[in-house]
Structure formats: structure tokens, C-alpha cells
Motif scaffolding. Structure first.
Motif, PDB file in Angstrom:
ATOM      1  N   ARG A 113       0.845  -1.199   0.000  1.00 22.12           N
ATOM      2  CA  ARG A 113       0.000   0.000   0.000  1.00 22.12           C
ATOM      3  C   ARG A 113       0.877   1.243   0.000  1.00 22.12           C
ATOM      4  O   ARG A 113       1.776   1.387   0.842  1.00 22.12           O
ATOM      5  N   LEU A 114       0.583   2.134  -0.920  1.00 25.59           N
ATOM      6  CA  LEU A 114       1.359   3.366  -0.983  1.00 25.59           C
ATOM      7  C   LEU A 114       1.182   4.210   0.274  1.00 25.59           C
ATOM      8  O   LEU A 114       2.041   5.020   0.608  1.00 25.59           O
ATOM      9  N   ALA A 115       0.048   4.031   0.951  1.00 23.46           N
ATOM     10  CA  ALA A 115      -0.187   4.780   2.186  1.00 23.46           C
ATOM     11  C   ALA A 115       0.830   4.420   3.258  1.00 23.46           C
ATOM     12  O   ALA A 115       1.010   5.167   4.224  1.00 23.46           O
ATOM     13  N   PHE A 116       1.509   3.244   3.098  1.00 21.47           N
ATOM     14  CA  PHE A 116       2.515   2.843   4.063  1.00 21.47           C
ATOM     15  C   PHE A 116       3.853   3.520   3.801  1.00 21.47           C
ATOM     16  O   PHE A 116       4.779   3.364   4.595  1.00 21.47           O
ATOM     17  N   LEU A 117       3.978   4.245   2.679  1.00 19.82           N
ATOM     18  CA  LEU A 117       5.252   4.832   2.291  1.00 19.82           C
ATOM     19  C   LEU A 117       5.232   6.350   2.480  1.00 19.82           C
ATOM     20  O   LEU A 117       4.200   6.993   2.277  1.00 19.82           O
ATOM     21  N   ASP A 118       6.364   6.879   2.844  1.00 14.02           N
ATOM     22  CA  ASP A 118       6.546   8.323   2.851  1.00 14.02           C
ATOM     23  C   ASP A 118       6.855   8.752   1.423  1.00 14.02           C
ATOM     24  O   ASP A 118       7.876   8.353   0.851  1.00 14.02           O
ATOM     25  N   ARG A 119       5.969   9.547   0.805  1.00 12.07           N
ATOM     26  CA  ARG A 119       6.094   9.854  -0.625  1.00 12.07           C
ATOM     27  C   ARG A 119       7.427  10.489  -1.004  1.00 12.07           C
ATOM     28  O   ARG A 119       8.048  10.085  -1.989  1.00 12.07           O
ATOM     29  N   PRO A 120       7.936  11.472  -0.281  1.00 10.60           N
ATOM     30  CA  PRO A 120       9.203  12.091  -0.716  1.00 10.60           C
ATOM     31  C   PRO A 120      10.404  11.145  -0.654  1.00 10.60           C
ATOM     32  O   PRO A 120      11.245  11.136  -1.545  1.00 10.60           O
ATOM     33  N   THR A 121      10.480  10.329   0.400  1.00  8.23           N
ATOM     34  CA  THR A 121      11.673   9.491   0.586  1.00  8.23           C
ATOM     35  C   THR A 121      11.467   8.038   0.198  1.00  8.23           C
ATOM     36  O   THR A 121      12.437   7.320  -0.033  1.00  8.23           O
TER      37      THR A 121
END
Length: 310
Positions: A113-121
Motif C-alpha cells: 500500500r502506498l499509504a505505508f510509504l513516505d512519498r518524498p523518501t
């Protein structure tokens, strides 16, 4: 605890063994219990070779998986996911792999899930988990029917149990779960009145304090009257220096951690075996809580035990 789709629980397997050992044909016993003859023979073989331990479920995980994706390829999938934020359908053609394989790898590493990732890093984060113990405590009440002396329908059977359960009443299991560490505390009470809830909160805070959680910042509950309007509850919060927080109406997912704990409570304690009295079930709660907090691994914590994260 048996697999949720298993036809027989451990108790049912014991009944199977007892009926066959009494001299009845395996085929007849299997038919009345709704299982196949090979399945009945399987449990009988395990019981004869291993005893009672042979009736407990085993993991279905294979001992070896020679065709599993290599660690190097899995690392490349994870790196592309974090760098380019692409899904399995787009990563698959880039890597020359089926999208389903890419998805399994991402799920295995917690990147599905992309929600688990910090978008910038691109770093893995857990937005649904508080940063430190005590920042948020989830509280809820689980209502359970009391067990008459001699046992209810799980011990005596459905028909016989009906005659014993009238006017048995209910137990109210009050539970508190720390959002970060999943450390849990439970008590059984005859009601969920304001004074009962307030007293439970005070004792739960003392328990968490003994475990190293010295301050509770916020307490999340549902919209029961005791939590919304109860003066004793508000005074208990004030004594702790904590802020009360209510879930959205008709949205139990907001309080999901303690709701999931209630399910574990039911599976691994309340309905784990057929109790012969309410006192017997009540006495077993302390052992379950100790096991849950100090010995049971949690998939949500990456296989850690609660106190290891405090």
C-alpha cells in the motif's frame, strides 16, 4: 485454536476419537460429524502416534520453497517500488515478471500500500500506529453470556445447553490496548456503568505504569453514554492528565485495535475450550492476558512481543 475453516475443532476431534474407540465404525462416525473417512483416519493416526498433541492444528507452510523469488530480485522489486512508486501492474513488465508475483513480494515486505510509504523518501512508515507507548490507549467492552454451572451448550450440546442458559446473564469484559505496543489489560465486570468504566481506566493506567508506560496522553473509546457523559469517567481522565477521544458514530473501525483484540480474546480465551462454569472461564483470563502480553507474537508488530517494543 483451530483453523477458522476447519470442520472440526480440537474438541470435535476428541469426540471423533472417543466415538471410534468405543467400537463404532469410522465411516459411521465420519458421516455423522460431516467429514470424509480419510480425514477421520488422519486424526485417528495422529492421535495414536502423538496422543492429545496430535489433535492440534499444524502449520501448512512447506518446509522448503525452491521456486520462491530470490532475495536479490525481491530487493530490486522493493527498491523500484520505493523509488518510482509504481504498482504491480507496471512493475511487472519492467521486471519481466507476473504482476501477481510482484504483488506477493510487496505484501511480504509491507509495501503493498502506498499509504505505508513516505512519498518524498519512499521509506516505509506506519501511519496507523502511534510513535510511542501511552500516546493513545484504545478501550472497549466485550459482552459475553455467562456459563451456567455444569457447562453450557458447548459442553453439553446444543439441545441440552438450552435448558441451562436461561437467566444466566452476561459478563462485560473491559479491555484496554496500547496503540503502539499492543500491550493489553482486561477485567471482567457485571456491567458497563460509568463508575465501573472509570474504575477500570484507573486500574488499567496503573497496570501500564508498572509495565513502563508512565503517562497516558489520550484514550479512545466508542460513543457509549458512560464515555460521553459520565462525570466519573471525565474525572478519571483528568486525574491521569489524559484527553478523551470518541470514535465516529457507527464506525467501529476507528477503534480497530481493541476491536481486533476482542476477537482474539474470544478465539483464544472465551471460546478456546468448553468451560464447565463461569468461574472456570473467569479464572482463565489472567493466564491468557499474560500469554498475550509476554509470549504471543504479533504479525502487526513484525513478529515481536508486546513488551519488546515498550
Amino acid at each position: 485454536m483451530s483453523h477458522r475453516n476447519a470442520r472440526l475443532t480440537v474438541h470435535g476431534r476428541r469426540l471423533l476419537v472417543d466415538r471410534v474407540c468405543s467400537g463404532r465404525p469410522v465411516a459411521h462416525v465420519a458421516a455423522e460429524m460431516g467429514i470424509s473417512r480419510p480425514t477421520a483416519h488422519k486424526w485417528l493416526r495422529r492421535w495414536r502416534s502423538e496422543g492429545e498433541s496430535g489433535l492440534i492444528d499444524r502449520s501448512s507452510r512447506p518446509h522448503r520453497t525452491p521456486h520462491r523469488t530470490s532475495a536479490a530480485i525481491e530487493a530490486r522489486i522493493c527498491r523500484l517500488r520505493q523509488d518510482r512508486k509504481l504498482g504491480p501492474a507496471r512493475l511487472g513488465p519492467v521486471l519481466g515478471m507476473p504482476a501477481s508475483t510482484v504483488h506477493r513480494v510487496l505484501t511480504r515486505h509491507g509495501l503493498n500500500r502506498l499509504a505505508f510509504l513516505d512519498r518524498p523518501t519512499g521509506r516505509l512508515i506506519r501511519r496507523y500506529e502511534r510513535e510511542h507507548p501511552g500516546e493513545l490507549i484504545h478501550i472497549d467492552v466485550k459482552k459475553l453470556g455467562r456459563i451456567p454451572d455444569g457447562g453450557g451448550h458447548r459442553t453439553l450440546g446444543r439441545q441440552a445447553g438450552r435448558a441451562t442458559r436461561s437467566n444466566a446473564g452476561f459478563d462485560y469484559v473491559h479491555s484496554a490496548v496500547d496503540d503502539h505496543s499492543r500491550l493489553a489489560y482486561s477485567e471482567i465486570h457485571p456491567d458497563e456503568k460509568v463508575t465501573t468504566c472509570a474504575g477500570f481506566l484507573t486500574r488499567a493506567a496503573a497496570f501500564f505504569h508498572r509495565q513502563g508506560i508512565t503517562r497516558i496522553e489520550r484514550v479512545l473509546t466508542d460513543n457509549a453514554w458512560a464515555y460521553r457523559k459520565g462525570l466519573a469517567w471525565k474525572n478519571a481522565l483528568a486525574d491521569l492528565g489524559a484527553t478523551g477521544k470518541l470514535t465516529r458514530p457507527y464506525r467501529p473501525q476507528t477503534n480497530g485495535k481493541v476491536e481486533r483484540f476482542n476477537r482474539t480474546l474470544a478465539d483464544e480465551w472465551a471460546y478456546q475450550r468448553p468451560y464447565t462454569s463461569n468461574t472456570e472461564r473467569t479464572a482463565a483470563l489472567a493466564d491468557f492476558i499474560h500469554t498475550y502480553n509476554h509470549h504471543r507474537c504479533h504479525t502487526a508488530l513484525g513478529g515481536c512481543i508486546d513488551h519488546e517494543r515498550c
